[in-house]
Design an enzyme around this catalytic site. Structure first.
Site, PDB file in Angstrom:
ATOM      1  N   ASN A 174      91.611   2.086 -26.695  1.00 36.00           N
ATOM      2  CA  ASN A 174      90.588   2.648 -25.817  1.00 36.00           C
ATOM      3  C   ASN A 174      90.682   2.188 -24.364  1.00 36.00           C
ATOM      4  O   ASN A 174      90.285   2.918 -23.456  1.00 36.00           O
ATOM      5  CB  ASN A 174      89.188   2.398 -26.381  1.00 36.00           C
ATOM      6  CG  ASN A 174      88.897   0.939 -26.612  1.00 36.00           C
ATOM      7  OD1 ASN A 174      89.795   0.116 -26.741  1.00 36.00           O
ATOM      8  ND2 ASN A 174      87.616   0.589 -26.663  1.00 36.00           N
ATOM      9  N   GLY A 228      89.944  -4.938 -32.128  1.00 34.41           N
ATOM     10  CA  GLY A 228      90.095  -3.819 -33.053  1.00 34.41           C
ATOM     11  C   GLY A 228      88.995  -3.808 -34.090  1.00 34.41           C
ATOM     12  O   GLY A 228      87.874  -4.260 -33.840  1.00 34.41           O
ATOM     13  N   SER A 229      89.323  -3.324 -35.271  1.00 34.40           N
ATOM     14  CA  SER A 229      88.318  -3.115 -36.308  1.00 34.40           C
ATOM     15  C   SER A 229      87.938  -4.417 -37.002  1.00 34.40           C
ATOM     16  O   SER A 229      88.768  -5.333 -37.126  1.00 34.40           O
ATOM     17  CB  SER A 229      88.836  -2.131 -37.355  1.00 34.40           C
ATOM     18  OG  SER A 229      89.844  -2.738 -38.152  1.00 34.40           O
ATOM     19  N   GLU A 237      87.712  -9.675 -31.002  1.00 37.35           N
ATOM     20  CA  GLU A 237      86.745  -8.754 -30.400  1.00 37.35           C
ATOM     21  C   GLU A 237      86.722  -7.524 -31.293  1.00 37.35           C
ATOM     22  O   GLU A 237      87.667  -6.744 -31.306  1.00 37.35           O
ATOM     23  CB  GLU A 237      87.164  -8.395 -28.966  1.00 37.35           C
ATOM     24  CG  GLU A 237      87.261  -9.573 -28.026  1.00 37.35           C
ATOM     25  CD  GLU A 237      85.920 -10.203 -27.714  1.00 37.35           C
ATOM     26  OE1 GLU A 237      84.872  -9.564 -27.963  1.00 37.35           O
ATOM     27  OE2 GLU A 237      85.912 -11.347 -27.242  1.00 37.35           O
ATOM     28  N   LEU A 238      85.601  -7.351 -32.009  1.00 41.11           N
ATOM     29  CA  LEU A 238      85.562  -6.354 -33.072  1.00 41.11           C
ATOM     30  C   LEU A 238      84.562  -5.225 -32.753  1.00 41.11           C
ATOM     31  O   LEU A 238      84.411  -4.836 -31.612  1.00 41.11           O
ATOM     32  CB  LEU A 238      85.261  -7.044 -34.398  1.00 41.11           C
ATOM     33  CG  LEU A 238      86.180  -8.233 -34.726  1.00 41.11           C
ATOM     34  CD1 LEU A 238      85.771  -8.908 -36.013  1.00 41.11           C
ATOM     35  CD2 LEU A 238      87.641  -7.802 -34.777  1.00 41.11           C
ATOM     36  N   CYS A 253      83.798  -0.162 -27.180  1.00 41.26           N
ATOM     37  CA  CYS A 253      83.119  -1.092 -28.104  1.00 41.26           C
ATOM     38  C   CYS A 253      81.641  -1.251 -27.775  1.00 41.26           C
ATOM     39  O   CYS A 253      80.833  -1.510 -28.664  1.00 41.26           O
ATOM     40  CB  CYS A 253      83.812  -2.452 -28.064  1.00 41.26           C
ATOM     41  SG  CYS A 253      85.483  -2.446 -28.734  1.00 41.26           S
ATOM     42  N   GLU A 280      79.849   1.784 -36.729  1.00 43.15           N
ATOM     43  CA  GLU A 280      80.331   2.048 -35.379  1.00 43.15           C
ATOM     44  C   GLU A 280      80.875   3.468 -35.320  1.00 43.15           C
ATOM     45  O   GLU A 280      81.872   3.791 -35.957  1.00 43.15           O
ATOM     46  CB  GLU A 280      81.423   1.053 -34.981  1.00 43.15           C
ATOM     47  CG  GLU A 280      81.935   1.266 -33.569  1.00 43.15           C
ATOM     48  CD  GLU A 280      82.970   0.229 -33.161  1.00 43.15           C
ATOM     49  OE1 GLU A 280      82.918  -0.240 -32.015  1.00 43.15           O
ATOM     50  OE2 GLU A 280      83.816  -0.117 -34.007  1.00 43.15           O
TER      51      GLU A 280
END
Length: 473
Positions: A151, A227-228, A247-248, A281, A375
């Site tokens: 992204n 990511g996820s 960082e999710l 995010c 999400e």
């Protein structure tokens, strides 16, 4: 066009190439090299050797390399934006904004390279510490494995590569499969800037193959991943004693209190919801509005959303383009339909228009619907009304995620109440949760991750503290 791996300052061919297609029109952009485990190990060995040079490199040289990348980005901003727009279907004006942020991120990294500090320790504060002088220094970890998402394919690379280089580490970078060209472009710039060969390697291919090598190879000192949550959990479970920053996901919320100036805040919230098709995010996904202003808020929100232009990401007019894959469009559409079946009102959008999912507004959605509790990563927002400010804060916290939240209120006590009560990594008072500048601490709680980015804070994650103590005669 073929894009080969970047290992030890050279392009490297592979046995397998994979077509990279535009998310917008499915045209083939390039053929991308797919790394085997052997090639990933070769990249790690290259980084391991380069890490020795990086550790000895003076701070001013690391800063100058980063400053050179800044200048190259400034000179090639249009070309870089077009790369992002083509491979990610990010509207060109949003892509240009990302390049500007990337420039700022590397500029902050250059500044931070010159400002990595320790502290003196008053040893005589404890009995037995007399006659000693002590201080701390921060030293690089060595080899950093970085895994980045689609992204923000340039700026999120910058948030990992920038502080890693500033701190004197070497990097093996695995960019998202859909957006590798941005990462390879940055690797070229670092080579032009004089970064030692091997200090930045880029490998593309299967996430499971590359990820397994990253987690198992003892030469990797740290893994930084965006990511996820599912992949993040797997990395943490298998990384052993490696340092891990994650960082999710998120389903960021906004609370709009009564007596708020609706006309002033709605354009900003709409931008926070639909920028890059909601594939951010900290995109606005859940909006909780006081019942006294609910009707006027919804009316203004729908009117502002209708102004958005859908289409080709390379068109300067475009605000919303295609999602990163058709599967994501199908998934988001199914979540919208589920919410409607469960009683939500469709106020706007909800359909696919020439390959682009329309910006969608749902009203009074159940909090256990997927569009609320998962999400979305799509241009989908729900707006629910509340009677009690306390209830709204509870709804925000009723999430497995906790990245950032926004609260609009003119009541100072309620602002401090929200700041204390909300269980998130960042509380934005009188702003949307999508707000981020690139030097602030950024990260989440719960399933939104662990550790912090923002250049200064990432440097701390990517270094280790050493104590030096002198016993005086």
């Amino acid at each position: 066009m073929q894009q080969l791996l970047w290992i030890n300052g050279k392009h490297k061919n592979t046995q397998t190439l994979k077509a990279l297609k535009s998310p917008y029109n499915q045209e083939v952009i390039a053929e991308i090299a797919q790394a085997s485990s052997n090639e990933v190990e070769e990249a790690i060995e290259s980084a391991n050797e380069a890490a020795k040079k990086m550790r000895e490199m003076p701070a001013y040289q690391r800063a100058e390399i980063l400053e050179s990348v800044v200048e190259q980005l400034k000179a090639q901003r249009q070309n870089c934006a077009e790369i992002i727009a083509k491979e990610a279907a990010k509207p060109i004006k949003a892509a240009l904004a990302e390049v500007e942020r990337t420039i700022m991120t590397y500029r902050f990294a250059a500044q931070e390279a010159r400002n990595i500090q320790g502290e003196t320790i008053p040893m005589d504060a404890a009995p037995g510490g007399e006659g000693r002088v002590a201080y701390t220094v921060r030293e690089p970890l060595g080899v950093i494995a970085a895994i980045t998402p689609f992204n923000f394919p340039m700026n999120l690379v910058a948030h990992k590569v920038g502080p890693a280089i500033a701190a004197g580490n070497a990097v093996v970078l695995k960019p998202a499969s859909q957006t590798p060209l941005s990462a390879y472009k940055i690797a070229e710039m670092f080579q032009e800037a004089g970064l030692p060969a091997g200090a930045l390697n880029v490998v593309t291919g299967s996430g499971s193959i590359i990820g397994d090598v990253f987690t198992s190879d003892e030469r990797i000192a740290m893994i930084t991943f965006t990511g996820s949550p599912a992949v993040g959990k797997s990395i943490k479970e298998n990384a052993g004693l490696k340092r891990v920053t994650l960082e999710l996901g998120s389903n960021s919320a906004v609370v709009v209190d009564e007596h708020t100036n609706i006309e002033r805040i709605v354009p900003r919230i709409v931008a926070g919801a639909y920028n890059f098709q909601g594939q951010v995010c900290i995109s606005v996904q859940r909006v909780f509005v006081h019942q006294n202003v609910f009707a006027s808020f919804v009316k203004a929100f729908v009117a502002e959303t209708k102004k958005l232009h859908l289409g080709n990401p390379l068109d300067d007019r475009t605000d919303v383009s295609a999602l990163i894959s058709e599967d994501d469009t199908v998934r988001a559409s199914a979540w919208i339909d589920e919410a409607i079946r469960n009683g939500a009102e469709l106020a706007y959008g909800g359909r696919e228009e020439e390959g682009v999912l329309q910006p969608t507004i749902l009203l009074n959605t159940r909090l256990d619907d997927k569009v609320s509790c998962e999400e979305a990563f799509a241009p989908v927002v729900h707006i629910n009304e509340f009677a009690s400010f306390d209830t709204a804060l509870d709804w925000v916290n009723q999430s497995k995620y906790g990245l950032q939240a926004g609260v609009f209120t003119n009541d100072l006590q309620r602002a401090f109440q929200a700041a204390k009560k909300l269980h998130v990594g960042g509380v934005m008072i009188n702003d949307f949760p999508t707000f981020r500048v690139d030097h602030m601490p950024y990260g989440g709680v719960k399933e939104s991750g662990t550790g912090r980015e923002g250049i200064k804070y990432a440097v701390e994650e990517m270094t280790e503290m050493k104590l030096v103590s002198f016993r005086l005669a």
